[in-house]
Each structure stands twice: as structure tokens, then as C-alpha cells.
Scaffold this motif. Structure first.
Motif, short mmCIF file in Angstrom:
data_model
loop_
_atom_site.label_atom_id
_atom_site.label_comp_id
_atom_site.label_asym_id
_atom_site.label_seq_id
_atom_site.Cartn_x
_atom_site.Cartn_y
_atom_site.Cartn_z
N GLU A 1 0.65 -1.21 0.12
CA GLU A 1 -0.23 -0.31 0.27
C GLU A 1 0.92 1.37 0.17
O GLU A 1 0.35 2.37 -0.64
CB GLU A 1 -0.71 0.03 1.28
CG GLU A 1 -2.11 -0.70 0.47
CD GLU A 1 -2.92 -1.07 2.56
OE1 GLU A 1 -2.61 0.05 3.30
OE2 GLU A 1 -3.98 -1.88 2.55
N GLU A 2 2.35 1.58 0.15
CA GLU A 2 2.70 2.71 -0.03
C GLU A 2 3.30 2.72 -1.16
O GLU A 2 3.65 1.51 -1.85
CB GLU A 2 4.67 2.19 0.72
CG GLU A 2 5.06 3.15 1.25
CD GLU A 2 6.51 3.12 2.38
OE1 GLU A 2 7.37 4.03 2.32
OE2 GLU A 2 6.32 1.71 2.85
N LYS A 3 3.71 3.64 -1.75
CA LYS A 3 3.66 4.21 -2.57
C LYS A 3 4.37 5.83 -2.28
O LYS A 3 5.14 6.67 -2.09
CB LYS A 3 2.61 5.05 -3.70
CG LYS A 3 1.36 3.40 -3.85
CD LYS A 3 0.42 4.15 -5.06
CE LYS A 3 -1.04 3.14 -4.71
NZ LYS A 3 -1.29 2.75 -3.64
N GLN A 4 5.64 5.52 -3.48
CA GLN A 4 6.73 6.80 -3.87
C GLN A 4 6.79 7.19 -4.95
O GLN A 4 6.73 6.98 -6.21
CB GLN A 4 8.13 6.54 -3.32
CG GLN A 4 7.83 5.65 -1.69
CD GLN A 4 8.87 7.26 -1.26
OE1 GLN A 4 9.56 8.07 -1.48
NE2 GLN A 4 8.83 6.99 0.09
N LEU A 5 6.49 8.99 -5.74
CA LEU A 5 7.07 9.28 -7.06
C LEU A 5 8.30 9.67 -6.62
O LEU A 5 9.22 11.07 -6.03
CB LEU A 5 5.83 10.74 -7.55
CG LEU A 5 5.52 10.95 -8.43
CD1 LEU A 5 5.35 9.98 -9.18
CD2 LEU A 5 5.30 12.35 -8.18
N LEU A 6 8.52 9.62 -7.82
CA LEU A 6 10.11 10.06 -8.10
C LEU A 6 10.87 10.72 -9.75
O LEU A 6 10.01 10.48 -10.81
CB LEU A 6 11.48 8.48 -7.96
CG LEU A 6 11.12 7.45 -6.81
CD1 LEU A 6 12.00 6.35 -7.01
CD2 LEU A 6 11.81 8.08 -5.83
N GLU A 7 11.70 11.40 -9.05
CA GLU A 7 12.24 11.66 -10.46
C GLU A 7 13.38 11.56 -10.85
O GLU A 7 14.30 12.10 -9.97
CB GLU A 7 12.32 12.90 -10.73
CG GLU A 7 12.07 14.10 -12.23
CD GLU A 7 12.57 15.22 -12.64
OE1 GLU A 7 12.28 16.24 -13.21
OE2 GLU A 7 11.49 15.43 -11.19
N VAL A 8 14.11 10.65 -12.11
CA VAL A 8 15.73 10.71 -13.07
C VAL A 8 15.65 12.02 -13.24
O VAL A 8 15.21 12.89 -14.40
CB VAL A 8 15.56 9.53 -13.59
CG1 VAL A 8 17.07 9.82 -13.79
CG2 VAL A 8 15.52 9.03 -12.63
N ALA A 9 16.50 13.15 -12.30
CA ALA A 9 17.39 14.26 -13.25
C ALA A 9 18.75 13.59 -14.68
O ALA A 9 19.10 12.65 -14.68
CB ALA A 9 17.03 15.59 -12.59
N GLY A 10 18.92 15.15 -14.80
CA GLY A 10 20.28 14.67 -15.25
C GLY A 10 21.29 14.31 -14.22
O GLY A 10 21.02 13.77 -13.53
N ASP A 11 22.54 14.98 -14.67
CA ASP A 11 24.11 14.86 -13.88
C ASP A 11 23.73 16.09 -13.08
O ASP A 11 24.21 15.69 -11.42
CB ASP A 11 25.55 15.02 -14.39
CG ASP A 11 24.96 13.18 -15.05
OD1 ASP A 11 25.59 12.77 -14.82
OD2 ASP A 11 24.98 14.17 -16.82
N TYR A 12 23.02 16.89 -13.11
CA TYR A 12 23.12 18.76 -12.21
C TYR A 12 21.96 18.87 -12.38
O TYR A 12 21.49 18.89 -13.42
CB TYR A 12 23.80 19.19 -13.14
CG TYR A 12 23.75 20.74 -12.41
CD1 TYR A 12 24.89 20.76 -11.34
CD2 TYR A 12 22.56 21.58 -12.08
CE1 TYR A 12 25.05 22.16 -9.89
CE2 TYR A 12 23.18 22.50 -11.48
CZ TYR A 12 23.88 23.17 -10.72
OH TYR A 12 23.57 24.00 -9.61
N HIS A 13 21.37 19.23 -11.23
CA HIS A 13 19.49 19.99 -11.02
C HIS A 13 19.59 20.62 -9.89
O HIS A 13 20.52 19.96 -8.44
CB HIS A 13 18.33 19.00 -11.21
CG HIS A 13 18.80 17.78 -9.61
ND1 HIS A 13 17.91 18.01 -9.15
CD2 HIS A 13 18.94 17.12 -9.45
CE1 HIS A 13 17.99 17.47 -7.37
NE2 HIS A 13 18.48 16.49 -8.33
#
Length: 213
Positions: A105-117
Motif C-alpha cells: 500500500e506504500e507508494k512513492q513518486l520519484l524523478e530521474v534528472a540529469g547529472d546536475y539539478h
């Protein structure tokens, strides 16, 4: 669970929107660096009026060195990082995608950026693509499994960054909103008392913008 085999010869990349934010920050730092050079010169002239008070010069010179180093580092990022656009209709995880993962039931939202952010969004975690978790995510597809926080998670959705993540409607042509929440806000006072003790040099820094009193 498929193995993650990231290439060893990854070139440095930066997402287009992150580059826009970085260029704006570099422009502000350049202006600040020029302003601080003037402040240093004024502090030299003030210090020359007395043989025992170098506090205004020391404070101004120290801050200019800090800004100059930061500016040099960020200019190197601009020179060395290739700009890449956000993907459209991705079928696997690449830089510029958001990922919903779930563990029961546990959910997470992630984002993969570039090498710099420098973005720090409140609703999801932004990962530089060379972090261990991002390297594990890259190339995964919906249904693949990853190890995260000591548990096994399933990749539920792969979304384009900037889409409506509440109803999972993909909008690859929608304009990606530039999130300015990542900007750190500082309140910095540098006081250099004059020899007379009746005045002081005070500098206010907010989002790299300086106001002189």
C-alpha cells in the motif's frame, strides 16, 4: 529481477529546464561578482583611511572569493554538460521521467534528472542520474522490481516530468512548468564597521540578489 548495468562511460547531461534555471543563476552570480568587486574596492579605500581597521575589506574579499568559486563551478557545469530534452512517451525510465513505485500500500513518486539539478520538489524526490537509486531505475520498465529502503518495490508508472501526476494523463506536448521552489533563500548580513564606529556596510542577499545599504 533484471540486473542494472549502467554504462561506465556516461557523458554529463543536464535537462533543458534545469539548464535554463542554471543559466539564470549564473547570470545573477556574474552580476553579484561585479558588484562585490566594487564593494571590495570601496572597502580598500575605507581601510586605507586607518592603519588598524581592515574588517570591511576582509569581509568583502571573503565573500567575493566565495561567489567567484561558486560562479566558476557552475560555469564549468554549463560548459561540460550536454543539454537533453524531456522525453516523450517513454516506455522505460530515462532522465526526465517521473516514476511511481509501490510496495504493497506504500507508494512513492520519484524523478530521474540529469547529472546536475538543484530542484527540491515537495511532492516527489528528484534524483541525479548517477545516484545509486537512479542507476538502478534507469532502463526499467513498468512491472520491473527494484530494491529501495530495504524493501522490494514495483515500478507502477513511468511519466513525463511536468505532466499531471494525479490522474496519470500523459501530456508530452504540455509546457513543463519551471519550478522555482528549489531556489534557496538566504538572508546574509556582512557588517564591516568603519573606524568611526558610526556606520557599517550591510549587504542583504536573497536568491543571489544583493541590496546594499
Amino acid at each position: 529481477m533484471p540486473e542494472s548495468n549502467p554504462p561506465d562511460n556516461l557523458e554529463c547531461v543536464i535537462l533543458a529546464e534545469d539548464r535554463i534555471l542554471l543559466e539564470a543563476r549564473v547570470a545573477r552570480l556574474r552580476e553579484n561578482n561585479s558588484l562585490l568587486a566594487q564593494i571590495v574596492q570601496e572597502a580598500i579605500e575605507q581601510s586605507s583611511e586607518t592603519t588598524h581597521d581592515n574588517a570591511p575589506y576582509d569581509a568583502a574579499r571573503h565573500e567575493k572569493n566565495l561567489v567567484g568559486k561558486q560562479l566558476n563551478d557552475l560555469e564549468n557545469v554549463l560548459r561540460s554538460h550536454e543539454t537533453i530534452p524531456y522525453p516523450t512517451n517513454p516506455t522505460e525510465i530515462v532522465p526526465g521521467t517521473k516514476i511511481r513505485i509501490e510496495n504493497g500500500e506504500e507508494k512513492q513518486l520519484l524523478e530521474v534528472a540529469g547529472d546536475y539539478h538543484e530542484r527540491h520538489d515537495q511532492d516527489h524526490v528528484v534524483l541525479s542520474r548517477r545516484t545509486p537509486l537512479a542507476l538502478q531505475l534507469l532502463g526499467r520498465r513498468i512491472g520491473d522490481l527494484i530494491e529501495y529502503n530495504g524493501a522490494t518495490w514495483s515500478v507502477r508508472d513511468i511519466l513525463v516530468s511536468g505532466i499531471n501526476t494525479e490522474n496519470n494523463e500523459s501530456q508530452p506536448n504540455a509546457e513543463v512548468e519551471v519550478n522555482k521552489e528549489w531556489m534557496s533563500r538566504r538572508l546574509l548580513f556582512v557588517c564591516g564597521p568603519h573606524a568611526s564606529g558610526k556606520s557599517a556596510l550591510v549587504r542583504l542577499a536573497l536568491d543571489d540578489d544583493y541590496t546594499i545599504f
